[in-house]
Design an enzyme around this catalytic site. Structure first.
Site, PDB file in Angstrom:
ATOM      1  N   LYS A  26       0.790  -1.326   0.023  1.00 12.55           N
ATOM      2  CA  LYS A  26       0.038  -0.010   0.031  1.00 12.55           C
ATOM      3  C   LYS A  26       0.764   1.232  -0.035  1.00 12.55           C
ATOM      4  O   LYS A  26       0.767   2.116  -0.741  1.00 12.55           O
ATOM      5  CB  LYS A  26      -0.862  -0.013   1.119  1.00 12.55           C
ATOM      6  CG  LYS A  26      -2.034   0.862   1.122  1.00 12.55           C
ATOM      7  CD  LYS A  26      -3.018   0.875   2.481  1.00 12.55           C
ATOM      8  CE  LYS A  26      -3.803  -0.348   2.338  1.00 12.55           C
ATOM      9  NZ  LYS A  26      -4.418  -0.741   3.799  1.00 12.55           N
ATOM     10  N   ARG A  95      -2.995   3.327   8.456  1.00 12.29           N
ATOM     11  CA  ARG A  95      -3.265   1.971   7.659  1.00 12.29           C
ATOM     12  C   ARG A  95      -2.426   1.084   7.463  1.00 12.29           C
ATOM     13  O   ARG A  95      -1.174   1.289   7.277  1.00 12.29           O
ATOM     14  CB  ARG A  95      -3.598   2.419   6.176  1.00 12.29           C
ATOM     15  CG  ARG A  95      -4.408   3.777   6.052  1.00 12.29           C
ATOM     16  CD  ARG A  95      -4.613   4.391   4.754  1.00 12.29           C
ATOM     17  NE  ARG A  95      -5.224   3.574   3.720  1.00 12.29           N
ATOM     18  CZ  ARG A  95      -5.346   3.579   2.319  1.00 12.29           C
ATOM     19  NH1 ARG A  95      -4.674   4.757   1.837  1.00 12.29           N
ATOM     20  NH2 ARG A  95      -5.889   2.931   1.485  1.00 12.29           N
ATOM     21  N   GLY A 104      -8.379  -8.446   5.009  1.00  9.65           N
ATOM     22  CA  GLY A 104      -9.158  -8.673   6.228  1.00  9.65           C
ATOM     23  C   GLY A 104      -8.320  -9.221   7.551  1.00  9.65           C
ATOM     24  O   GLY A 104      -8.731  -9.042   8.586  1.00  9.65           O
ATOM     25  N   MET A 106      -5.660  -7.272   8.948  1.00  9.51           N
ATOM     26  CA  MET A 106      -5.296  -6.060   9.737  1.00  9.51           C
ATOM     27  C   MET A 106      -6.097  -4.818   9.631  1.00  9.51           C
ATOM     28  O   MET A 106      -6.368  -4.506   8.231  1.00  9.51           O
ATOM     29  CB  MET A 106      -3.850  -5.784   9.575  1.00  9.51           C
ATOM     30  CG  MET A 106      -2.899  -7.087   9.987  1.00  9.51           C
ATOM     31  SD  MET A 106      -1.235  -6.746   9.785  1.00  9.51           S
ATOM     32  CE  MET A 106      -0.920  -6.565   8.096  1.00  9.51           C
ATOM     33  N   ARG A 339      -3.363  -0.710  -6.837  1.00  7.73           N
ATOM     34  CA  ARG A 339      -2.575  -1.994  -6.925  1.00  7.73           C
ATOM     35  C   ARG A 339      -3.098  -2.696  -7.951  1.00  7.73           C
ATOM     36  O   ARG A 339      -4.025  -2.336  -8.838  1.00  7.73           O
ATOM     37  CB  ARG A 339      -2.705  -2.795  -5.622  1.00  7.73           C
ATOM     38  CG  ARG A 339      -4.338  -3.080  -5.522  1.00  7.73           C
ATOM     39  CD  ARG A 339      -4.395  -3.943  -4.287  1.00  7.73           C
ATOM     40  NE  ARG A 339      -5.769  -4.116  -4.329  1.00  7.73           N
ATOM     41  CZ  ARG A 339      -6.492  -4.277  -3.189  1.00  7.73           C
ATOM     42  NH1 ARG A 339      -5.757  -4.676  -1.908  1.00  7.73           N
ATOM     43  NH2 ARG A 339      -7.665  -4.372  -3.042  1.00  7.73           N
ATOM     44  N   HIS A 452     -13.209 -29.809   5.537  1.00  9.45           N
ATOM     45  CA  HIS A 452     -13.185 -31.437   5.143  1.00  9.45           C
ATOM     46  C   HIS A 452     -13.699 -31.611   3.516  1.00  9.45           C
ATOM     47  O   HIS A 452     -13.126 -32.084   2.836  1.00  9.45           O
ATOM     48  CB  HIS A 452     -13.901 -32.272   6.158  1.00  9.45           C
ATOM     49  CG  HIS A 452     -13.864 -33.763   5.930  1.00  9.45           C
ATOM     50  ND1 HIS A 452     -15.015 -34.221   5.119  1.00  9.45           N
ATOM     51  CD2 HIS A 452     -13.051 -34.629   6.044  1.00  9.45           C
ATOM     52  CE1 HIS A 452     -14.629 -35.392   4.770  1.00  9.45           C
ATOM     53  NE2 HIS A 452     -13.414 -35.594   5.411  1.00  9.45           N
ATOM     54  N   SER A 783      12.372 -42.343 -13.638  1.00 15.13           N
ATOM     55  CA  SER A 783      10.780 -41.770 -13.747  1.00 15.13           C
ATOM     56  C   SER A 783      10.437 -41.595 -12.347  1.00 15.13           C
ATOM     57  O   SER A 783      10.394 -43.000 -11.346  1.00 15.13           O
ATOM     58  CB  SER A 783       9.999 -42.421 -14.719  1.00 15.13           C
ATOM     59  OG  SER A 783       8.782 -41.801 -14.566  1.00 15.13           O
ATOM     60  N   CYS A 851       6.266 -39.177 -13.237  1.00 14.15           N
ATOM     61  CA  CYS A 851       5.113 -39.813 -13.809  1.00 14.15           C
ATOM     62  C   CYS A 851       3.824 -39.704 -12.514  1.00 14.15           C
ATOM     63  O   CYS A 851       2.841 -40.270 -12.832  1.00 14.15           O
ATOM     64  CB  CYS A 851       5.278 -41.264 -14.233  1.00 14.15           C
ATOM     65  SG  CYS A 851       5.897 -42.179 -13.123  1.00 14.15           S
ATOM     66  N   TYR A 871      11.517 -34.294 -18.684  1.00 15.75           N
ATOM     67  CA  TYR A 871      10.077 -34.317 -18.925  1.00 15.75           C
ATOM     68  C   TYR A 871       9.015 -34.463 -17.695  1.00 15.75           C
ATOM     69  O   TYR A 871       9.402 -34.993 -16.713  1.00 15.75           O
ATOM     70  CB  TYR A 871       9.564 -35.151 -19.963  1.00 15.75           C
ATOM     71  CG  TYR A 871       9.519 -36.513 -19.666  1.00 15.75           C
ATOM     72  CD1 TYR A 871       8.397 -37.182 -18.910  1.00 15.75           C
ATOM     73  CD2 TYR A 871      10.729 -37.566 -19.912  1.00 15.75           C
ATOM     74  CE1 TYR A 871       8.462 -38.420 -18.582  1.00 15.75           C
ATOM     75  CE2 TYR A 871      10.786 -38.783 -19.588  1.00 15.75           C
ATOM     76  CZ  TYR A 871       9.761 -39.370 -18.941  1.00 15.75           C
ATOM     77  OH  TYR A 871       9.748 -40.650 -18.494  1.00 15.75           O
TER      78      TYR A 871
HETATM   79  P1  ADP Z   1      -7.880  -2.004   3.499  1.00 16.25           P
HETATM   80  O1  ADP Z   1      -6.391  -2.425   3.045  1.00 16.25           O
HETATM   81  O2  ADP Z   1      -8.801  -3.018   4.051  1.00 16.25           O
HETATM   82  O3  ADP Z   1      -8.492  -1.584   1.881  1.00 16.25           O
HETATM   83  P2  ADP Z   1      -7.485   0.625   3.710  1.00 16.25           P
HETATM   84  O4  ADP Z   1      -6.168   1.256   4.462  1.00 16.25           O
HETATM   85  O5  ADP Z   1      -7.447   0.910   2.343  1.00 16.25           O
HETATM   86  O6  ADP Z   1      -7.733  -0.737   4.116  1.00 16.25           O
HETATM   87  O7  ADP Z   1      -8.504   1.403   4.350  1.00 16.25           O
HETATM   88  C1  ADP Z   1      -9.950   1.171   4.669  1.00 16.25           C
HETATM   89  C2  ADP Z   1     -10.689   2.187   3.936  1.00 16.25           C
HETATM   90  O8  ADP Z   1     -10.556   3.684   4.396  1.00 16.25           O
HETATM   91  C3  ADP Z   1     -10.330   2.139   2.352  1.00 16.25           C
HETATM   92  O9  ADP Z   1     -11.839   2.599   1.955  1.00 16.25           O
HETATM   93  C4  ADP Z   1      -9.667   3.660   2.362  1.00 16.25           C
HETATM   94  O10 ADP Z   1     -10.016   4.210   1.073  1.00 16.25           O
HETATM   95  C5  ADP Z   1     -10.244   4.580   3.529  1.00 16.25           C
HETATM   96  N1  ADP Z   1      -9.288   5.466   3.990  1.00 16.25           N
HETATM   97  C6  ADP Z   1      -7.955   5.210   4.420  1.00 16.25           C
HETATM   98  N2  ADP Z   1      -7.199   6.341   4.579  1.00 16.25           N
HETATM   99  C7  ADP Z   1      -8.109   7.352   4.238  1.00 16.25           C
HETATM  100  C8  ADP Z   1      -7.883   8.709   4.467  1.00 16.25           C
HETATM  101  N3  ADP Z   1      -6.983   9.344   4.800  1.00 16.25           N
HETATM  102  N4  ADP Z   1      -8.879   9.319   4.048  1.00 16.25           N
HETATM  103  C9  ADP Z   1     -10.387   8.911   3.710  1.00 16.25           C
HETATM  104  N5  ADP Z   1     -10.558   7.461   3.627  1.00 16.25           N
HETATM  105  C10 ADP Z   1      -9.444   6.899   3.945  1.00 16.25           C
HETATM  106 MG    MG Z   2      -7.810  -0.457   0.673  1.00 17.73          MG
END
Ligand code: ADP
Ligand code: MG
Ligand code: MG
Length: 901
Positions: A26, A95, A104, A106, A339, A452, A783, A851, A871
Site C-alpha cells: 500500500k 493503515r 481482512g 489487519m 494496486r 473437510h 521416472s 510420472c 519431462y
Molecule cells: P484495506 O487495506 O482494508 O483496504 P485501507 O487502509 O485501504 O484498508 O482503508 C480502509 C478504507 O479507508 C478504504 O476504503 C480507504 O480508502 C479508506 N481510507 C484510508 N485512509 C483514508 C484517508 N486518509 N481518508 C479517507 N479515507 C481513507
Molecule cells: Mg484499501
C-alpha cells in the site's frame, strides 16, 4: 533511499513502487501515485523495519517518535491545519500494509485526532455538525475494536438499537443529535471494557494505533493466513499515516472503488462502485447499495473525467489492470490506493493478450501473467452462460465445476441412490466419504476452503460449494431453507457452481468448457474466432510451447487415452500402467496364476494372457507412433486381483455349514489368506512381485516386444520403454534387467526384427533416491513416482490420511496444500534433487522424468523444471496445464519473477 542512515519513516514522495519490502504494497502504491503527481492526500509510511524491531524488542525504536513528529509537522504545513487543534483539526488515518496483501487480517483506523474538544472545531470548520459527530463515532468504534480489542459487536448492537428506535433506515439517516448521544454511549462502552476513558490526546491515539498495527501482524488469524499462503512470518507490516479526506461531507462527497478494466471478463470499460455520503469501507461493506461508477458521470462530471484520466494513466504506468480506491470531498477527487487488480481466470488470459497486443508487455511477461491454475479453472464444464437463473444461495466456491443432481441429506442415502445426487450437509466428516464419492457435487453450509468437504472434493476433482451460510439445513426433516424462505426437499433437483459458489434450484444446463473443446479439436473455427477466451488461451499455448524446455508426456493406459494424449499435444506417454489389463473379465486369469500348482499350469495361464497384452500394446504403440511410450511392469499387490478375504471366508463357512463344500473356493481362500497383507502398500508389489512370480515379467516383456515388432513390420516407428516399479536397491533392478534383456533378445531372434527398448526404473522409494548413483549405472532412465515417494517419505498412507486429518493440517497451516496435490519441495523434492544430481553424475545424459500426478500441478512443474528433469507426465486432461507451466517455468526462470502471489 533505504540503508543510508537509520530511518524508519518516509514521506510518500520519498518512495516508489519498487520498495514494497520496506514500505509495504500500500505504501509503495501511495508513493508511486504521489510521484506521478496524482491527488493523493499527503502522508508518510512507517517502515516494515520499524515493525520488525518492535516485534523483536517489544518496543518501538527510540528515534521513531521524533521522526513521526517531524513528518506530522510537514503534513500540518501542507494541509494548513494542526493535528489536535480544537478549532480546525487535521485528522489522519492509520493503515496497515504489508509486502503481500493480507485481506481482512489487519484493520485500518480512520479519523485519528478527534476528541471531545476538536469534534466541535471540526463541525464548525466543515459547517456540518452531523459530519463531525459521525466521524467521531466511527473513530471510537474502529479504535475501540482494533486498538483496544473490544468486541465490535458491542458497538454495532448499540448502533442498530439506535437506528431502530429512531426509525432510521441506515446510518445516513441519523442526525447530529443522535450521533452525539451515540458517541456518549460508545465512550461508556470503552470505559466499561477497558477501565479507562477513550484517549483524548491525539498524539497518544496515533502512537497506540501504530502499535496496534504492528501487533496485528502476530494475531492468530494473521499467522494462520500466512502459513496457508506461505508468506514468511518475519516480514512485518508497514504503517501508512495519511491526512484524512472526507467522503461523508454531504451529497457532493462520497467514496468508491474502481477497476481499469472488467476484472471478471477482461473487457475494457468502466467498472466500479460509488457511494455518496460515505467513508472508508462503507462502499464494500454492504450497509447501503452503491451505484455503478458510470453514474458518477452524471453526479459529478468533473471528478469523473479526472478519475478516468487517472485510471488510464495508472494502467499505462503499471502496464496492467489496476484497482483504485478514491474519495470525493465536496467535489474534489482524492486517490487513496492503487494496486494491480485481482482477476478471474478468463480475464487473466484476455488481459495478458490485450496488453501484449497494445505493445505494453512482451510475450515473456504475458506468460508470467497467466497460471496453470487459471487454465484449470477454464477447463471445467460450466453452466450454460446464456441461461439467466437467479441463485437461491451463494457459498464459497471450493472445487470448480458444474453439478446438477437431486438433493440428498446423508451419505448413506447418497451412496445408494442413483448417480446424480448432490450431497447436502452442514459440514462433512470422514464418515461422509462414501457419500462424497457417490455424489456429483457437495454443498455445505459451514466451513471454508480448507474444510473437510472442500479438501476431499478438490482431491477427487468433484464440484463443491461450502459455507453457504444462509442455508438452514435440517438433516432430520431432509430439507434445507434459504434466507429467502425457499425450501428444498430431498429429491428436489439443484444445481451448484463450484467456480462461483452459486446454488440454483432446478436443472441448469451444463455445457462443456469451450477451452477443452478447442484442445480436443471439436470447436468449429467460427466459434473459436468469436470466443475471446479461447483465442487468448490458444495464443498463450503457442507461446508456451515455443519457449518450454521441459517435455510434457501423458499418463495413458488405453489406446483411447493415448489418442486423447496426442490431441492434447503430449510429447509421449510417460506412464502406461499395465494392471488394468488384468482386471475385469481377465481377472480370473490372475486368480488361476496364483492358484497354479505346477510350472506347467502357470505357463498355460501366462500363454493365455500373452495375446491379450499384445493386443493392448499394439493399440497404444500405434496411437503413439514415433513417440516414446513408457510401459510400467505390473505393480499392484496380488490380492487386488483376488476376492475379498471376509466375503470369501463367509461364503466358504456357509457352504461348509450347509455341507456343500466347493473345493475351488477352499483353495482360493487358502491363497487369499496366504497373500493377505496388513499393509499392502508396503508389501509384495512392484518389482518384488516380478521377482517372485516366475514368468510374469517375461510374459509382459514378450508382449511389448512382439507388439513393437508388429508395428515395425507395419511400417511404424514404435518407441517402447520398459519401466520397473518400486525398485529400492540396484540388485533388484539388475535381476529384472537381465530378464528383460533376455526376452527382448529372444523376440528379436525369433521375429527377425531388431526390437529395442530403453530399460529404466521408477524412483519412488527414498532408498532408491538415495542410492540413485548405483542404480544409474544400470538404468537407461529414471521416472519419479512422486505419489509413492510422498507416501513413503512422509509415512502417509494416502487413502487413509486424506479424508481423516488432512483438513485439520491444512486449517492449521501445517500444509499450504496437500503434499499429494503439490510436491513437498523441501522433503520429497530434496530426494528428487539428490537422485537427479547423483544419477547424472554417473551417467551424464540420464533421461529423467516424473510420472506422478504432480507432473500436472503448476507449482510442481516449475520445480521439476528447476531441478533439470527432461519431462513431466500427467493425465491427458492436465497436459495443456503442464505445457503452459513448462513455458512459464522457462521464461520466469530467466526473469526470476516467479512470484505470482
Ligand atoms: P484495506 O487495506 O482494508 O483496504 P485501507 O487502509 O485501504 O484498508 O482503508 C480502509 C478504507 O479507508 C478504504 O476504503 C480507504 O480508502 C479508506 N481510507 C484510508 N485512509 C483514508 C484517508 N486518509 N481518508 C479517507 N479515507 C481513507
Ligand atoms: Mg484499501
Ligand atoms: Mg508407485
Amino acid at each position: 533511499m533505504a540503508g543510508t542512515s537509520r530511518r524508519f519513516v518516509f514521506a510518500f514522495d520519498e518512495g516508489d513502487k519498487d520498495h514494497k519490502e520496506l514500505l509495504g504494497g500500500k505504501g509503495a502504491g501511495l508513493a508511486e501515485m504521489t510521484n506521478l503527481g496524482l491527488p493523493v492526500p499527503p502522508g508518510f509510511t512507517v517502515s516494515t523495519e520499524a515493525c520488525r524491531l518492535y516485534l523483536a524488542d517489544g518496543q518501538v525504536p527510540p528515534e521513531l517518535a521524533g521522526e513521526i513528529d517531524a513528518h506530522l509537522g510537514r503534513l500540518e504545513s501542507e494541509r494548513g491545519k494542526r493535528f489536535g487543534s480544537a478549532s480546525d483539526p487535521m485528522l489522519v488515518s492509520v493503515r496497515s500494509g504489508a509486502k503481500f496483501s493480507m485481506p481482512g487480517m489487519m484493520e485500518t483506523i480512520l479519523d485519528i485526532g478527534l476528541n471531545d474538544a476538536s469534534v466541535d472545531g471540526l463541525a464548525a470548520a466543515a459547517g456540518s455538525e452531523r459530519f463531525a459527530w459521525d466521524s467521531y463515532r466511527r473513530l471510537i468504534q474502529m479504535f475501540g475494536s482494533t486498538v483496544l480489542g473490544i468486541d465490535p459487536a458491542r458497538f454495532s448492537t448499540v448502533l442498530e438499537t439506535v437506528e431502530r428506535s429512531t426509525g432510521a433506515a441506515g446510518d445516513v439517516d441519523l442526525d447530529a443529535a443522535t450521533l452525539r448521544s451515540l458517541v456518549t454511549n460508545y465512550k461508556a462502552i470503552v470505559r466499561d471494557e477497558t477501565g479507562r476513558d477513550f484517549p483524548q490526546n491525539p498524539r497518544e491515539q496515533l502512537t497506540m494505533a501504530i502499535r496496534a498495527v504492528f501487533e496485528s501482524w502476530n494475531t492468530e488469524r494473521a499467522r494462520v493466513y500466512r502459513r496457508q499462503e506461505r508468506i514468511p512470518h518475519d516480514l512485518g507490516t508497514a504503517v501508512n499515516v495519511m491526512a484524512m479526506v472526507y467522503g461523508n461531507l454531504g451529497p457532493d462527497s462520497g467514496t468508491g472503488v474502481a477497476f481499469t478494466r472488467d476484472p471478471a471478463t477482461g473487457t475494457p470499460g468502466v467498472y466500479g462502485d460509488y457511494l455518496s455520503e460515505a467513508q472508508g469501507e462503507d462502499v464494500v461493506a454492504g450497509i447501503r447499495t452503491p451505484v455503478p461508477l458510470q453514474d458518477l458521470e452524471r453526479l459529478d462530471p468533473v471528478s469523473y473525467a479526472e478519475l478516468r484520466r487517472i485510471m488510464a494513466l495508472l494502467e499505462g504506468h503499471y502496464r496492467d489492470l489496476c484497482d483504485v480506491e478514491f474519495t470525493i470531498e465536496r467535489g474534489r477527487l482524492w486517490m487513496l490506493q492503487t494496486r494491480i487488480g485481482k482477476r478471474t481466470a478468463a480475464a487473466a488470459f484476455r488481459l495478458a493478450i490485450q496488453f501484449l497486443d497494445d505493445g505494453l508487455i512482451d510475450v515473456e511477461e504475458a506468460l508470467g501473467r497467466v497460471t496453470g491454475e487459471q487454465l484449470t479453472q477454464l477447463m471445467f464444464p460450466q453452466f450454460d452462460p446464456h441461461i439467466e437463473a437467479k441463485p437461491i444461495a451463494t457459498g464459497v466456491p471450493a472445487s470448480p465445476g458444474a453439478a446438477v443432481g437431486t438433493a440428498v441429506f446423508d451419505s448413506a442415502t447418497a451412496a445408494r441412490t442413483d448417480p446424480n445426487v448432490i450431497l447436502v450437509r452442514r459440514e462433512t466428516s470422514p464418515d461422509d466419504l462414501p457419500g462424497i464419492i457417490a455424489a456429483e457435487g457437495v454443498l455445505t453450509s459451514r466451513g471454508g476452503k480448507t474444510s473437510h468437504a472442500a479438501v476431499v472434493a478438490r482431491g477427487m476433482g468433484k464440484t463443491c460449494v461450502v459455507g453457504a451460510d444462509g442455508l438452514e439445513i435440517d438433516a432430520d426433516r431432509r430439507q434445507f431453507t434459504t434466507t429467502d424462505g425457499v425450501v428444498v426437499r430431498e429429491g428436489d433437483t439443484i444445481s451448484i457452481d463450484g467456480s462461483t459458489g452459486r446454488v440454483y434450484s432446478g436443472t441448469i444446463d451444463v455445457v462443456p468448457s469451450p477451452v477443452v473443446e478447442y484442445f480436443e479439436g471439436r470447436l468449429d473455427a467460427a466459434v473459436r474466432r468469436r470466443d475471446p477466451v479461447v483465442q487468448a488461451v490458444s495464443r498463450m499455448m503457442i507461446y508456451a510451447d515455443e519457449r518450454r524446455r521441459l517435455g510434457v508426456h501423458a499418463n495413458a493406459d488405453t489406446p483411447a487415452d493415448a489418442k486423447r494424449a496426442r490431441q492434447f499435444r503430449a510429447d509421449g506417454i510417460g506412464l502406461c500402467r499395465t494392471e488394468h489389463m488384468f482386471l475385469g473379465e481377465r481377472r480370473h486369469h490372475i486368480e488361476e496364476l496364483i492358484l497354479a500348482e505346477s510350472a506347467a499350469e502357470q505357463d498355460k495361464v501366462l500363454a493365455e494372457l500373452l495375446p491379450m497384452q499384445l493386443g493392448d500394446f499394439v493399440g497404444i504403440l500405434a496411437a503413439m507412433d514415433g513417440l516414446p511410450v513408457t510401459i510400467r511392469l505390473i505393480d499392484p499387490p496380488l490380492h487386488e486381483f483376488l476376492p475379498d478375504l471376509t466375503e470369501l471366508s463367509v461364503k466358504v463357512a456357509l457352504a461348509e455349514a450347509g455341507g456343500a463344500i466347493d473345493e475351488g473356493d477352499v483353495r482360493l481362500l487358502r491363497a487369499v489368506r496366504r497373500l493377505h497383507e496388513q499393509n499392502p502398500m508396503l508389501g509384495l508389489r512392484g518389482v518384488r512381485l516380478g521377482l517372485v512370480v516366475p514368468g510374469l515379467v517375461a510374459m509382459q516383456v514378450r508382449a511389448i516386444a512382439e507388439a513393437a515388432a508388429a508395428r515395425i513390420r507395419a511400417g511404424d516407428d514404435p518407441r517402447p520403454e520398459i519401466m520397473v516399479p518400486l525398485v529400492g536397491g540396484v540388485e533388484e533392478f539388475e535381476l529384472m534387467r537381465e530378464e528383460i534383456v533376455r526376452v527382448l533378445h529372444d523376440v528379436s531372434e525369433s521375429s527377425g526384427i531388431e526390437v529395442r527398448a530403453r530399460i529404466g526404473t521408477m524412483i519412488e522409494l527414498p532408498r532408491a533416491a538415495l542410492t540413485a548413483a548405483s542404480i544409474a549405472e544400470h538404468a537407461d532412465f529414471f521416472s519419479f513416482g512422486t505419489n509413492d515417494l510422498t507416501q513413503t517419505t512422509w509415512g502417509f498412507s494416502r487413502d487413509d490420511v486424506e479424508g481423516s486429518f488432512f483438513p485439520a493440517y491444512l486449517k492449521k497451516g501445517i500444509f499450504a496444500a496437500s503434499p499429494f496435490d503439490s510436491l513437498d519441495e523441501e522433503g520429497v523434492g530434496r530426494l528428487v534433487s539428490i537422485a537427479v544430481e547423483e544419477g547424472r553424475a554417473v551417467r551424464g545424459g540420464l533421461l529423467i522424468g516424473v510420472c506422478g500426478e504432480h507432473g500436472g500441478d503448476p507449482s510442481s512443474v516449475r520445480f521439476f523444471d528447476r531441478v533439470g528433469l527432461d519431462y513431466v507426465s500427467c493425465s491427458p486432461f492436465r497436459v495443456p496445464i503442464a505445457r503452459l507451466e513448462a513455458g512459464r517455468a522457462a521464461v520466469l526462470k530467466a526473469s526470476s519473477e516467479g512470484d505470482t502471489r
